[in-house]
Structures are given as C-alpha cells and as structure tokens.
Design a protein around this motif. Structure first.
Motif, PDB file in Angstrom:
ATOM      1  N   ASP A 146       0.833  -1.212   0.000  1.00 32.40           N
ATOM      2  CA  ASP A 146       0.000   0.000   0.000  1.00 32.40           C
ATOM      3  C   ASP A 146       0.864   1.257   0.000  1.00 32.40           C
ATOM      4  O   ASP A 146       0.559   2.242   0.675  1.00 32.40           O
ATOM      5  CB  ASP A 146      -0.958   0.008   1.197  1.00 32.40           C
ATOM      6  CG  ASP A 146      -1.874  -1.196   1.229  1.00 32.40           C
ATOM      7  OD1 ASP A 146      -2.281  -1.662   0.137  1.00 32.40           O
ATOM      8  OD2 ASP A 146      -2.184  -1.692   2.329  1.00 32.40           O
ATOM      9  N   GLY A 147       1.962   1.202  -0.757  1.00 30.09           N
ATOM     10  CA  GLY A 147       2.830   2.366  -0.898  1.00 30.09           C
ATOM     11  C   GLY A 147       3.978   2.436   0.084  1.00 30.09           C
ATOM     12  O   GLY A 147       4.835   3.323  -0.036  1.00 30.09           O
ATOM     13  N   VAL A 148       4.025   1.526   1.053  1.00 28.76           N
ATOM     14  CA  VAL A 148       5.120   1.497   2.029  1.00 28.76           C
ATOM     15  C   VAL A 148       6.096   0.399   1.619  1.00 28.76           C
ATOM     16  O   VAL A 148       5.699  -0.747   1.398  1.00 28.76           O
ATOM     17  CB  VAL A 148       4.594   1.230   3.455  1.00 28.76           C
ATOM     18  CG1 VAL A 148       5.753   1.156   4.443  1.00 28.76           C
ATOM     19  CG2 VAL A 148       3.611   2.319   3.875  1.00 28.76           C
TER      20      VAL A 148
ATOM     21  N   ASN B 162       9.427  -5.126   9.861  1.00 25.72           N
ATOM     22  CA  ASN B 162       8.229  -4.303  10.006  1.00 25.72           C
ATOM     23  C   ASN B 162       8.505  -2.860   9.582  1.00 25.72           C
ATOM     24  O   ASN B 162       9.642  -2.379   9.670  1.00 25.72           O
ATOM     25  CB  ASN B 162       7.749  -4.310  11.460  1.00 25.72           C
ATOM     26  CG  ASN B 162       7.184  -5.645  11.876  1.00 25.72           C
ATOM     27  OD1 ASN B 162       6.393  -6.247  11.148  1.00 25.72           O
ATOM     28  ND2 ASN B 162       7.587  -6.120  13.041  1.00 25.72           N
ATOM     29  N   ARG B 163       7.465  -2.190   9.134  1.00 26.31           N
ATOM     30  CA  ARG B 163       7.614  -0.765   8.806  1.00 26.31           C
ATOM     31  C   ARG B 163       8.269  -0.029   9.982  1.00 26.31           C
ATOM     32  O   ARG B 163       7.973  -0.291  11.148  1.00 26.31           O
ATOM     33  CB  ARG B 163       6.267  -0.140   8.453  1.00 26.31           C
ATOM     34  CG  ARG B 163       5.194  -0.323   9.506  1.00 26.31           C
ATOM     35  CD  ARG B 163       3.905   0.431   9.165  1.00 26.31           C
ATOM     36  NE  ARG B 163       3.294  -0.025   7.909  1.00 26.31           N
ATOM     37  CZ  ARG B 163       2.336   0.644   7.270  1.00 26.31           C
ATOM     38  NH1 ARG B 163       1.890   1.802   7.777  1.00 26.31           N
ATOM     39  NH2 ARG B 163       1.819   0.182   6.156  1.00 26.31           N
ATOM     40  N   GLY B 164       9.194   0.874   9.649  1.00 26.20           N
ATOM     41  CA  GLY B 164       9.907   1.606  10.688  1.00 26.20           C
ATOM     42  C   GLY B 164      11.115   0.886  11.240  1.00 26.20           C
ATOM     43  O   GLY B 164      11.829   1.431  12.084  1.00 26.20           O
ATOM     44  N   HIS B 165      11.359  -0.338  10.786  1.00 23.99           N
ATOM     45  CA  HIS B 165      12.423  -1.168  11.338  1.00 23.99           C
ATOM     46  C   HIS B 165      13.327  -1.698  10.223  1.00 23.99           C
ATOM     47  O   HIS B 165      12.890  -1.862   9.083  1.00 23.99           O
ATOM     48  CB  HIS B 165      11.832  -2.361  12.086  1.00 23.99           C
ATOM     49  CG  HIS B 165      11.035  -2.011  13.305  1.00 23.99           C
ATOM     50  ND1 HIS B 165       9.777  -1.426  13.234  1.00 23.99           N
ATOM     51  CD2 HIS B 165      11.302  -2.173  14.621  1.00 23.99           C
ATOM     52  CE1 HIS B 165       9.325  -1.244  14.474  1.00 23.99           C
ATOM     53  NE2 HIS B 165      10.223  -1.689  15.318  1.00 23.99           N
TER      54      HIS B 165
ATOM     55  N   ARG C 156      -1.610  -5.737   7.961  1.00 22.04           N
ATOM     56  CA  ARG C 156      -1.888  -5.675   6.532  1.00 22.04           C
ATOM     57  C   ARG C 156      -0.595  -5.801   5.717  1.00 22.04           C
ATOM     58  O   ARG C 156      -0.598  -6.415   4.639  1.00 22.04           O
ATOM     59  CB  ARG C 156      -2.613  -4.380   6.191  1.00 22.04           C
ATOM     60  CG  ARG C 156      -3.047  -4.272   4.727  1.00 22.04           C
ATOM     61  CD  ARG C 156      -3.960  -3.079   4.493  1.00 22.04           C
ATOM     62  NE  ARG C 156      -4.206  -2.896   3.067  1.00 22.04           N
ATOM     63  CZ  ARG C 156      -5.126  -3.556   2.377  1.00 22.04           C
ATOM     64  NH1 ARG C 156      -5.877  -4.461   2.985  1.00 22.04           N
ATOM     65  NH2 ARG C 156      -5.295  -3.320   1.096  1.00 22.04           N
ATOM     66  N   ASP C 157       0.500  -5.251   6.228  1.00 17.03           N
ATOM     67  CA  ASP C 157       1.794  -5.448   5.554  1.00 17.03           C
ATOM     68  C   ASP C 157       2.109  -6.935   5.436  1.00 17.03           C
ATOM     69  O   ASP C 157       2.566  -7.408   4.389  1.00 17.03           O
ATOM     70  CB  ASP C 157       2.918  -4.748   6.324  1.00 17.03           C
ATOM     71  CG  ASP C 157       2.834  -3.231   6.272  1.00 17.03           C
ATOM     72  OD1 ASP C 157       2.206  -2.687   5.344  1.00 17.03           O
ATOM     73  OD2 ASP C 157       3.417  -2.591   7.175  1.00 17.03           O
ATOM     74  N   ALA C 158       1.872  -7.667   6.524  1.00 14.10           N
ATOM     75  CA  ALA C 158       2.139  -9.105   6.519  1.00 14.10           C
ATOM     76  C   ALA C 158       1.238  -9.821   5.518  1.00 14.10           C
ATOM     77  O   ALA C 158       1.693 -10.681   4.751  1.00 14.10           O
ATOM     78  CB  ALA C 158       1.950  -9.677   7.923  1.00 14.10           C
ATOM     79  N   ALA C 159      -0.042  -9.460   5.504  1.00 16.38           N
ATOM     80  CA  ALA C 159      -0.978 -10.073   4.553  1.00 16.38           C
ATOM     81  C   ALA C 159      -0.594  -9.739   3.119  1.00 16.38           C
ATOM     82  O   ALA C 159      -0.639 -10.603   2.223  1.00 16.38           O
ATOM     83  CB  ALA C 159      -2.397  -9.601   4.846  1.00 16.38           C
ATOM     84  N   ASN C 160      -0.193  -8.490   2.898  1.00 15.33           N
ATOM     85  CA  ASN C 160       0.214  -8.084   1.549  1.00 15.33           C
ATOM     86  C   ASN C 160       1.462  -8.822   1.096  1.00 15.33           C
ATOM     87  O   ASN C 160       1.615  -9.134  -0.094  1.00 15.33           O
ATOM     88  CB  ASN C 160       0.452  -6.578   1.508  1.00 15.33           C
ATOM     89  CG  ASN C 160      -0.827  -5.768   1.572  1.00 15.33           C
ATOM     90  OD1 ASN C 160      -1.915  -6.288   1.354  1.00 15.33           O
ATOM     91  ND2 ASN C 160      -0.712  -4.482   1.885  1.00 15.33           N
ATOM     92  N   LEU C 161       2.368  -9.102   2.032  1.00 15.70           N
ATOM     93  CA  LEU C 161       3.571  -9.858   1.674  1.00 15.70           C
ATOM     94  C   LEU C 161       3.202 -11.272   1.236  1.00 15.70           C
ATOM     95  O   LEU C 161       3.712 -11.771   0.228  1.00 15.70           O
ATOM     96  CB  LEU C 161       4.542  -9.893   2.858  1.00 15.70           C
ATOM     97  CG  LEU C 161       5.796 -10.752   2.675  1.00 15.70           C
ATOM     98  CD1 LEU C 161       6.582 -10.354   1.429  1.00 15.70           C
ATOM     99  CD2 LEU C 161       6.683 -10.676   3.911  1.00 15.70           C
TER     100      LEU C 161
END
Length: 255
Positions: free
Chosen positions: A7-9, A62-65, A84-89
C-alpha cells in the motif's frame, strides 16, 4: 533482501527455501519492537531451524524497522496496518496460507492478522506475549520518550535504558521507533481472542516481566496451549532451545 510495496510502504523481507524436502507449509516470522528479521530470527537460528525442518521461511522487517521504510506519524503504526503489511507480503508471494510466528510486538501483529485475514493463517505462535495482548497496550509509552532522549546516560528507568540500549545497538531510527510505540497501542478483546480458532502456541519466558501470563492468554482461546520457557527473560527467550523444540513439536502435531 528483497522489497515490495505494501500500500505504498516499502517493506523488506527474506524468502528462504526449505532445506531438503519441501513440506509445503510456509511460515511467516514477524519480529518485535526495535528488532528486525536478522536480529530476531536469523541470529538466533530460527530461520535455519525451520528451513532444516522442511519449511519455507519468510521474514519481514516491520515498517519503521530494519531495511523497511521509516514513517514518523504514530497513526502509520496501527497494529492493523502492520498486519496488513504481513498479509500483503503473503499475497505478493502468492502464498494462500501460512503458519505465523510473532515475537512480542510481532505477536500482537500476528493476532491482528489472524482476526483480519483468518483464511491466511494456518496456525499461530505468540512468542514473548501473554495476556498483556488483552490487558495491556504494549510497551510503556515512556519507551518512546527513551527513544527521544539525548543519550542513554540521560535515562534512569531500567526498562527505558534496556530498550534505548537495544535500539542503539541495532542502529535503529529512533524517531520512527518512538512513533511506532505511540501508534501501535491496540489491544484485542477477550471476545476477539475467543474468535481465533486456529491452533495456537503461547510461549513466554518464566522470567519475562514484559509479556504477561501465557496460560491466561491460552485459556481465552478455543485451541491454544501455553509453553513456559524456563529461566528466560523477554530478550533471552528468543533463541532458547526449549522454545525452538516446543515450536517444532507444535507445528508437527497441529492439523
């Protein structure tokens, strides 16, 4: 490492094939606060252990890490967004279903993943997080203040010093970590935990004063069990042999 856009991240991850026969049972690893995939999973030999057991191992920063994109607004670190990042991956890798193991903050993210996308999750391992998933909002908000302090020498609180020293050791972006602490303070209700029906293992060190009680959390769920990691605190439990053996046995017997 590889990267993809969630989602853009920009999210960094590793995708390690199984050693030997592929069981066809991939596992996703989600690390804890101020850590990254290397410190949480590669260094303690989790990736090696699981891949040798015939499992494809996916682990993200994770985002930020780590090597993932740094964001500085607390609302960008809501637990549902990181789930959602995990699901998107998994979608990016065309994985329809995976075992999921998270440690500490990663366990909280894993719970939100199981609630938001239950079809993706075959089983769960909550490491380093017990009933504070329900009765606590994560690490004290003072940890964010510790990230913003001029130096470690300016801090006297034991927990603040521990996490600031860890962030310095990992050369983390402390401004991003402060935003993460302030934004990821969501709990799951007891009713929410009761709705997670997949086989679940809750593994916590017996000297862990951060996680809360693993037995109380397991009792809230219909298909969960607790594993005590003897003599280990929140940090030292991560690579413990009892933890590893317990997870491998759990994965062997779960449907």
């Amino acid at each position: 490492m590889k990267t993809f856009s969630s989602d853009g991240v920009h999210i960094a991850y590793i995708d390690v094939p199984p050693a030997g026969t592929d069981r066809g049972e991939p596992i996703l690893l989600i690390h804890g606060f101020a850590s990254n995939h290397r410190i949480n999973w590669v260094g303690p030999r989790w990736v090696e252990t699981l891949s040798r057991a015939g499992r494809r191992v996916i682990a993200l920063d994770n985002r930020g890490h780590g090597a993932s994109q740094k964001l500085y607004a607390p609302h960008d670190y809501r637990s549902d967004l990181m789930a959602r990042d995990a699901a998107n991956l998994l979608a990016h890798l065309h994985i329809e279903r995976a075992d999921v193991m998270g440690y500490s903050m990663g366990a909280r993210i894993s719970a939100f993943l199981a609630l938001g996308k239950p079809a993706l999750v075959r089983s769960l391992v909550f490491g380093g997080l017990g009933d504070r998933l329900v009765h606590g909002v994560g690490l004290p908000v003072g940890i964010a203040d510790a990230m913003e302090a001029p130096s470690l020498a300016d801090l006297s609180d034991t927990m603040q010093r521990m996490f600031r020293a860890f962030a310095d050791q990992t050369k983390s972006d402390r401004r991003a970590l402060a935003a993460c602490i302030r934004g990821s303070r969501q709990t799951v209700s007891e009713n929410g935990m009761a709705a997670i029906a997949v086989p679940t293992l809750v593994a916590v060190g017996t000297r862990d004063d951060v996680a809360g009680d693993p037995h109380k959390l397991a009792a809230m769920m219909p298909n969960a069990e607790a594993l005590d990691i003897p003599g280990r605190d929140h940090n030292l439990a991560v690579g413990d042999k009892v933890y590893k053996a317990g997870v491998l046995a759990f994965l062997e017997r779960r449907p």
